[in-house]
Design an enzyme around this catalytic site. Structure first.
Site, short mmCIF file in Angstrom:
data_model
loop_
_atom_site.label_atom_id
_atom_site.label_comp_id
_atom_site.label_asym_id
_atom_site.label_seq_id
_atom_site.Cartn_x
_atom_site.Cartn_y
_atom_site.Cartn_z
N GLY A 18 55.30 25.77 44.95
CA GLY A 18 55.03 27.18 45.19
C GLY A 18 56.03 27.74 46.18
N GLY A 20 57.06 31.61 48.57
CA GLY A 20 56.70 32.95 48.99
C GLY A 20 57.72 33.46 49.97
N GLY A 21 57.38 34.57 50.61
CA GLY A 21 58.32 35.18 51.52
C GLY A 21 58.61 34.35 52.75
N MET A 22 57.67 33.49 53.15
CA MET A 22 57.83 32.74 54.38
C MET A 22 58.35 31.32 54.16
SD MET A 22 54.52 33.92 56.61
CE MET A 22 54.93 32.72 57.88
N VAL A 25 56.87 25.36 49.17
CA VAL A 25 56.02 24.17 49.22
C VAL A 25 56.45 23.23 48.10
CG1 VAL A 25 53.68 23.26 49.15
CG2 VAL A 25 54.11 25.52 50.15
N ASP A 130 41.29 32.88 60.95
CA ASP A 130 41.47 33.46 59.60
C ASP A 130 40.69 32.65 58.58
OD1 ASP A 130 42.40 35.31 57.76
OD2 ASP A 130 44.23 34.18 57.32
#
Length: 239
Positions: A18, A20-22, A25, A130
């Site tokens: 996977g 994403g922006g950060m 993985v 969170d």
């Protein structure tokens, strides 16, 4: 990073799982133990890298069957931060709830297991901040094997805040009133207990307790609204 690369002289990248922006993985092979791990490599720089490094340190201090297990962390040869955690098969609670609400017994089991894991983190003065269905992972789809994920915005109770007072991090629908009102500088473990209560409400009812058309509407309900009665929505739930 490419499949076949070896990170930290130990982790062989097998596949991109996977991105994403950060960060990215990968499913990786731990050459030391022969087991599969989830290896996250952070991209960019700045405060989100600092949070990533902090998550790695937090996880390295925690050892509980209800918290995703830390394997190793460090820097790649190119200077990127990485974190290796146990590889989990299954689904998170948010995906499970798409198929329908839980039984009372399942909800009780999940609540006990998650609370025990939170108690371990709180005993070490870490507040998750969170907690939500997508951060509760059901290993092999089993409620009794729930694990808490993502301590990326957790903070030790004695640590210097990494955000300005009044700047909210987290997910609005699961925020405690003090979290919605003043930001994160004054949070205690009670905020996680509140969030877990919101999760358990959703497990029983099949919908979040606080909903609205936008974030301010949700926060207003948390601060000033009345919590709906679970029994008015699901009468068979015991008092």
């Amino acid at each position: 990073m490419r499949v076949g690369d070896v990170v930290g002289g130990r982790f062989e990248l097998l596949a991109l799982a996977g991105s994403g922006g950060m960060g990215e993985v990968y499913r990786a092979l731990d050459r030391v133990t022969g087991t599969t791990v989830a290896l996250t490599v952070v991209l960019g720089a700045g405060v989100h890298v600092a949070r990533f490094d902090r998550e790695a340190r937090f996880l390295s201090e925690l050892s509980h069957p209800g918290i995703v297990r830390h394997v190793a962390h460090g820097r790649t040869s190119s200077g990127r931060s990485y974190l290796a955690m146990e590889w989990l098969e299954g689904e998170d609670l948010s995906r499970r709830l798409v198929r329908g609400r839980l039984t009372v017994e399942e909800t009780l089991t999940l609540g006990v297991k998650a609370a025990e894991a939170l108690a371990e983190a709180h005993a070490r003065e870490n507040v998750h901040r969170d907690l939500k269905p997508s951060n509760l992972f059901l290993v092999d789809g089993q409620i009794e094997q729930v694990k808490i994920l993502d301590f990326g915005i957790a903070r030790r109770l004695d640590a210097t805040p990494m955000t300005l007072t009044g700047v909210a991090l987290g997910t609005p629908a699961y925020m405690a009133p003090e979290q919605a009102r003043v930001g994160y500088s004054a949070l205690t473990p009670r905020a996680d207990v509140f969030a877990l209560g919101c999760v358990l409400f959703e497990c029983l009812v099949g919908a979040p307790v606080f909903v609205g058309e936008n974030i301010p509407a949700i926060l207003a309900k948390i601060l000033f609204g009345e919590v709906p009665s679970i029994r008015s929505l699901r009468p068979e739930v015991p008092a």
